[in-house]
Scaffold this motif. Structure first.
Motif, PDB file in Angstrom:
ATOM      1  N   TYR A 123      86.347 -27.290  57.187  1.00 36.54           N
ATOM      2  CA  TYR A 123      86.748 -28.512  57.880  1.00 36.54           C
ATOM      3  C   TYR A 123      88.075 -29.016  57.326  1.00 36.54           C
ATOM      4  O   TYR A 123      88.444 -28.721  56.180  1.00 36.54           O
ATOM      5  N   ILE A 124      88.798 -29.788  58.132  1.00 41.13           N
ATOM      6  CA  ILE A 124      90.052 -30.389  57.697  1.00 41.13           C
ATOM      7  C   ILE A 124      89.735 -31.628  56.869  1.00 41.13           C
ATOM      8  O   ILE A 124      89.066 -32.551  57.347  1.00 41.13           O
ATOM      9  N   SER A 125      90.194 -31.644  55.625  1.00 42.42           N
ATOM     10  CA  SER A 125      89.939 -32.792  54.749  1.00 42.42           C
ATOM     11  C   SER A 125      90.562 -34.056  55.343  1.00 42.42           C
ATOM     12  O   SER A 125      91.611 -34.005  55.999  1.00 42.42           O
ATOM     13  N   LYS A 126      89.916 -35.170  55.082  1.00 48.45           N
ATOM     14  CA  LYS A 126      90.406 -36.429  55.647  1.00 48.45           C
ATOM     15  C   LYS A 126      90.002 -37.579  54.734  1.00 48.45           C
ATOM     16  O   LYS A 126      88.951 -37.552  54.107  1.00 48.45           O
ATOM     17  N   SER A 127      90.866 -38.585  54.650  1.00 47.17           N
ATOM     18  CA  SER A 127      90.534 -39.780  53.879  1.00 47.17           C
ATOM     19  C   SER A 127      90.186 -40.929  54.817  1.00 47.17           C
ATOM     20  O   SER A 127      90.671 -41.008  55.949  1.00 47.17           O
ATOM     21  N   PHE A 128      89.330 -41.810  54.312  1.00 49.80           N
ATOM     22  CA  PHE A 128      88.867 -42.978  55.073  1.00 49.80           C
ATOM     23  C   PHE A 128      89.031 -44.215  54.198  1.00 49.80           C
ATOM     24  O   PHE A 128      88.818 -44.161  52.979  1.00 49.80           O
ATOM     25  N   ALA A 129      89.408 -45.324  54.814  1.00 49.97           N
ATOM     26  CA  ALA A 129      89.526 -46.592  54.101  1.00 49.97           C
ATOM     27  C   ALA A 129      88.302 -47.444  54.411  1.00 49.97           C
ATOM     28  O   ALA A 129      88.065 -47.804  55.568  1.00 49.97           O
ATOM     29  N   LEU A 130      87.503 -47.742  53.387  1.00 54.22           N
ATOM     30  CA  LEU A 130      86.299 -48.552  53.564  1.00 54.22           C
ATOM     31  C   LEU A 130      86.581 -49.982  53.124  1.00 54.22           C
ATOM     32  O   LEU A 130      87.097 -50.221  52.025  1.00 54.22           O
ATOM     33  N   ASP A 131      86.234 -50.920  53.986  1.00 53.42           N
ATOM     34  CA  ASP A 131      86.427 -52.341  53.700  1.00 53.42           C
ATOM     35  C   ASP A 131      85.207 -52.859  52.935  1.00 53.42           C
ATOM     36  O   ASP A 131      84.114 -52.968  53.500  1.00 53.42           O
ATOM     37  N   LEU A 132      85.387 -53.184  51.654  1.00 51.73           N
ATOM     38  CA  LEU A 132      84.281 -53.656  50.813  1.00 51.73           C
ATOM     39  C   LEU A 132      84.463 -55.120  50.434  1.00 51.73           C
ATOM     40  O   LEU A 132      83.939 -55.582  49.416  1.00 51.73           O
ATOM     41  N   THR A 133      85.185 -55.857  51.257  1.00 50.73           N
ATOM     42  CA  THR A 133      85.475 -57.253  50.940  1.00 50.73           C
ATOM     43  C   THR A 133      84.207 -58.086  50.833  1.00 50.73           C
ATOM     44  O   THR A 133      84.032 -58.858  49.884  1.00 50.73           O
ATOM     45  N   ASP A 134      83.301 -57.943  51.793  1.00 51.82           N
ATOM     46  CA  ASP A 134      82.064 -58.721  51.815  1.00 51.82           C
ATOM     47  C   ASP A 134      80.951 -57.931  51.132  1.00 51.82           C
ATOM     48  O   ASP A 134      80.395 -57.004  51.705  1.00 51.82           O
ATOM     49  N   LYS A 135      80.623 -58.322  49.902  1.00 51.73           N
ATOM     50  CA  LYS A 135      79.596 -57.599  49.147  1.00 51.73           C
ATOM     51  C   LYS A 135      78.226 -58.265  49.252  1.00 51.73           C
ATOM     52  O   LYS A 135      77.294 -57.895  48.538  1.00 51.73           O
ATOM     53  N   SER A 136      78.118 -59.240  50.149  1.00 49.65           N
ATOM     54  CA  SER A 136      76.815 -59.872  50.366  1.00 49.65           C
ATOM     55  C   SER A 136      75.922 -59.000  51.242  1.00 49.65           C
ATOM     56  O   SER A 136      74.713 -59.210  51.315  1.00 49.65           O
ATOM     57  N   VAL A 137      76.511 -58.039  51.940  1.00 47.34           N
ATOM     58  CA  VAL A 137      75.747 -57.099  52.758  1.00 47.34           C
ATOM     59  C   VAL A 137      76.195 -55.683  52.425  1.00 47.34           C
ATOM     60  O   VAL A 137      77.372 -55.438  52.141  1.00 47.34           O
ATOM     61  N   SER A 138      75.264 -54.760  52.453  1.00 47.17           N
ATOM     62  CA  SER A 138      75.601 -53.370  52.181  1.00 47.17           C
ATOM     63  C   SER A 138      76.422 -52.787  53.324  1.00 47.17           C
ATOM     64  O   SER A 138      76.376 -53.272  54.457  1.00 47.17           O
ATOM     65  N   VAL A 139      77.177 -51.739  53.014  1.00 47.61           N
ATOM     66  CA  VAL A 139      78.071 -51.106  53.983  1.00 47.61           C
ATOM     67  C   VAL A 139      77.489 -49.766  54.404  1.00 47.61           C
ATOM     68  O   VAL A 139      77.042 -48.979  53.560  1.00 47.61           O
ATOM     69  N   ALA A 140      77.469 -49.508  55.703  1.00 55.89           N
ATOM     70  CA  ALA A 140      77.040 -48.211  56.240  1.00 55.89           C
ATOM     71  C   ALA A 140      78.186 -47.629  57.041  1.00 55.89           C
ATOM     72  O   ALA A 140      78.753 -48.306  57.908  1.00 55.89           O
ATOM     73  N   ALA A 141      78.558 -46.374  56.757  1.00 52.17           N
ATOM     74  CA  ALA A 141      79.687 -45.757  57.455  1.00 52.17           C
ATOM     75  C   ALA A 141      79.487 -44.259  57.544  1.00 52.17           C
ATOM     76  O   ALA A 141      79.281 -43.592  56.522  1.00 52.17           O
ATOM     77  N   ASP A 142      79.516 -43.735  58.772  1.00 49.96           N
ATOM     78  CA  ASP A 142      79.529 -42.293  58.977  1.00 49.96           C
ATOM     79  C   ASP A 142      80.978 -41.816  58.987  1.00 49.96           C
ATOM     80  O   ASP A 142      81.824 -42.405  59.669  1.00 49.96           O
ATOM     81  N   LEU A 143      81.272 -40.755  58.253  1.00 48.62           N
ATOM     82  CA  LEU A 143      82.625 -40.239  58.086  1.00 48.62           C
ATOM     83  C   LEU A 143      82.722 -38.906  58.813  1.00 48.62           C
ATOM     84  O   LEU A 143      81.978 -37.974  58.507  1.00 48.62           O
ATOM     85  N   SER A 144      83.645 -38.813  59.777  1.00 50.84           N
ATOM     86  CA  SER A 144      83.715 -37.651  60.666  1.00 50.84           C
ATOM     87  C   SER A 144      84.820 -36.695  60.250  1.00 50.84           C
ATOM     88  O   SER A 144      85.957 -37.117  60.007  1.00 50.84           O
ATOM     89  N   LEU A 145      84.491 -35.408  60.191  1.00 47.34           N
ATOM     90  CA  LEU A 145      85.470 -34.367  59.915  1.00 47.34           C
ATOM     91  C   LEU A 145      85.594 -33.441  61.116  1.00 47.34           C
ATOM     92  O   LEU A 145      84.660 -33.267  61.893  1.00 47.34           O
ATOM     93  N   VAL A 146      86.777 -32.821  61.233  1.00 50.11           N
ATOM     94  CA  VAL A 146      87.071 -31.892  62.321  1.00 50.11           C
ATOM     95  C   VAL A 146      87.058 -30.469  61.773  1.00 50.11           C
ATOM     96  O   VAL A 146      87.610 -30.192  60.705  1.00 50.11           O
ATOM     97  N   SER A 147      86.439 -29.565  62.523  1.00 53.05           N
ATOM     98  CA  SER A 147      86.409 -28.166  62.117  1.00 53.05           C
ATOM     99  C   SER A 147      87.819 -27.599  62.048  1.00 53.05           C
ATOM    100  O   SER A 147      88.677 -27.912  62.884  1.00 53.05           O
TER     101      SER A 147
END
Length: 522
Positions: A123-147
């Motif tokens: 797969y092609i490597s890729k970076s993602f920016a996760l917004d963690l400003t609000d720590k009162s709730v947990s963060v869920a994020a699916d990270l997509s890669l391209v073949s």
């Protein structure tokens, strides 16, 4: 006298029995206390983590989990010192074997934006920016890669060449071609191939690999927006670099080492779509991305727009470089400052997943909720249009499709008319049972509990009460895998899987653990 003799004999027997019962084992009458039986001690389980970041690494077009992946955590372009695993151990990277991940922050960490570099074989490597400003709730994020291989919108090509003393004897050229996306790389004869430190590579053969995609993506095909890592644009800029073409270019020696530099420049040509509004002779800015540092070098080169190809409806934009990486040619446009907001009617926005595909090379996948965060809108220009799809979060059935591209800078009306599937909620209670004394049990609090449908990514459950985990949005009648990962019970206590049927009835499971023992008291 006879009576007296019997009495004395009886007293002697009683005395002897009494001494024996007291444990006399020698003539000195020493008392030996028998050992106290060991007592099995139920372990103390930890409290639930107050904040986590979790999700899955998935194939961008199929949505299926990519099982063997690596996540590297950076703040800026340096390794983050603020990330810990679920047991509190400091980490800078995390490997997965099922595509799912969970991590958290060390105590007191003040991280607002975290860069996650994701890589996987093929797969092609890729970076993602996760917004963690609000720590009162947990963060869920699916990270997509391209073949990195051809298919589902991606076109790839490879060319091999002989190497002697780090040099290629003859010209090496490779072209990846498909409708709307062509990339050519040419390495002149006599060029010395170098590693990151400028040293000539060893080995006798190299492979030159190119992967690219067209500007426009769809729900089932990748586009350049799927390839381009986070950070090409900042969230506060008044203008954006609109990507017009992108290609990931990699060269490896026969030992698998990356060629990063060249003794003299090589030529790259990217195709730019007619819709970009360029003409022959125009110049475009080119930015490059260092996947090892998850860092962009912005506007590094200038590409010259060449002749128009009527068959492919593209222009050839060429430039020279002395290094290899992912490149994108861009055109500056006024930025969208509002982001995308979905005005949802006929459904609860929190139960939907949004995908957005633009012919301008802009892609959002797996957005949840009614708005798209600033970290996701950074490539969006003010007059951007896109096709918008909404999926039922539980079943991933399409419940809204704009059919054509509509303006997306601002509010997008999403009228859900398709009936969502019937969902149920269940609680799953987990009990820890001592394998060395099954009468000793305790509620297993603080575990990481995840659940999923077959061939789908995991969702992480919350823990409303100690040892009981909330499984929400289950498709009624479906079978789910539930994975329980204990925390704080030692390295020998691993994940345990259960299978449940979603019917709205609370369920439970138990995990055997080898409990410690102690002496004395219960």
């Amino acid at each position: 006298m006879l009576t007296n003799k019997k009495t004395l004999l009886a007293l002697s027997v009683v005395s002897a029995l009494t001494l024996t019962a007291c444990g006399s084992d020698n003539d000195d009458n020493v008392v030996v206390t028998p050992p106290t039986p060991p007592v099995v001690v139920v372990p103390e389980t930890p409290a639930a983590l107050s904040f986590t970041v979790s999700g899955n690494v998935v194939n961008s077009t199929s949505g299926a989990p990519i099982e063997v992946t690596k996540l590297t955590f950076l703040e800026g372009d340096v390794a983050s010192t603020d990330i810990v695993d679920i047991n509190g151990k400091a980490i800078t990277e995390l490997a997965t074997t099922d595509g799912s991940y969970t991590f958290t922050l060390k105590d007191g960490a003040d991280v607002t934006t975290l860069t996650v570099l994701v890589s996987a074989e093929g797969y092609i490597s890729k970076s993602f920016a996760l917004d963690l400003t609000d720590k009162s709730v947990s963060v869920a994020a699916d990270l997509s890669l391209v073949s990195a291989t051809s298919g589902n919108g991606v076109v790839a090509a490879t060319e091999k060449a002989a190497v002697s003393a780090g040099q290629v004897a003859t010209e090496v050229a490779v072209t990846a071609t498909q409708a709307g996306a062509n990339t050519n790389v040419t390495v002149p004869a006599g060029t010395t191939l170098q590693d990151e430190n400028g040293n000539a590579v060893s080995g006798t053969e190299v492979s030159l690999n190119v992967a690219t995609a067209a500007t426009t993506a769809s729900a089932t095909t990748a586009g350049i927006g799927d390839i381009i890592p986070a950070g090409l644009n900042s969230g506060t800029s008044t203008s954006v670099r609109q990507p017009l073409a992108a290609a990931n270019i990699e060269m490896l020696d026969n030992a698998g080492n990356k060629i990063k530099k060249f003794s003299s420049p090589i030529t790259l040509t990217l195709s730019v779509p007619e819709s970009a509004g360029v003409t022959t002779g125009d110049t475009l800015k080119v930015s490059s991305y260092d996947e090892d540092k998850a860092k962009w070098t912005l506007d590094e080169f200038t590409a010259t727009v060449g002749a128009f190809d009527a068959a492919s409806k593209t222009y050839a934009a060429s430039f020279q470089t002395s290094h290899l990486t992912l490149f994108t040619s861009t055109k500056e446009e006024p930025a969208c400052t509002s982001g995308i907001n979905f005005n949802v009617t006929g459904a609860n926005a929190s139960e939907l997943v949004f995908h957005v595909f633009s012919s301008d090379g802009y892609v959002i996948r797996n957005a949840t909720g009614a708005a798209v965060s600033s970290s996701s809108r950074n490539n969006l220009k003010a007059d951007a249009t896109a096709r918008v799809l909404a999926f039922d979060a539980a079943s991933l059935n399409v419940v809204f499709d704009s059919q054509t591209e509509v303006p997306v800078c601002g509010t997008v009306d999403v009228a859900v008319t398709a009936a969502p599937v019937t969902t149920v909620n269940e609680n799953f209670a987990v009990t820890a049972v001592c394998s060395n004394d099954t009468t000793k049990t305790t509620a297993l609090s603080g575990a990481i509990v995840k659940y999923r449908l077959p061939n789908r990514g995991f969702e992480q459950a919350s823990e409303p009460t100690a040892g009981t985990y909330a499984l929400t949005g289950l498709v009624e009648g479906s079978s789910y895998q539930v994975r329980v990962v204990p925390r704080g019970l030692g390295a020998g206590v691993g994940a345990t899987d259960f299978t449940i049927t979603a019917n709205g009835t609370d369920e439970s499971g138990s995990i055997n653990i080898a409990c410690n023992t102690t002496t004395g008291g219960n």
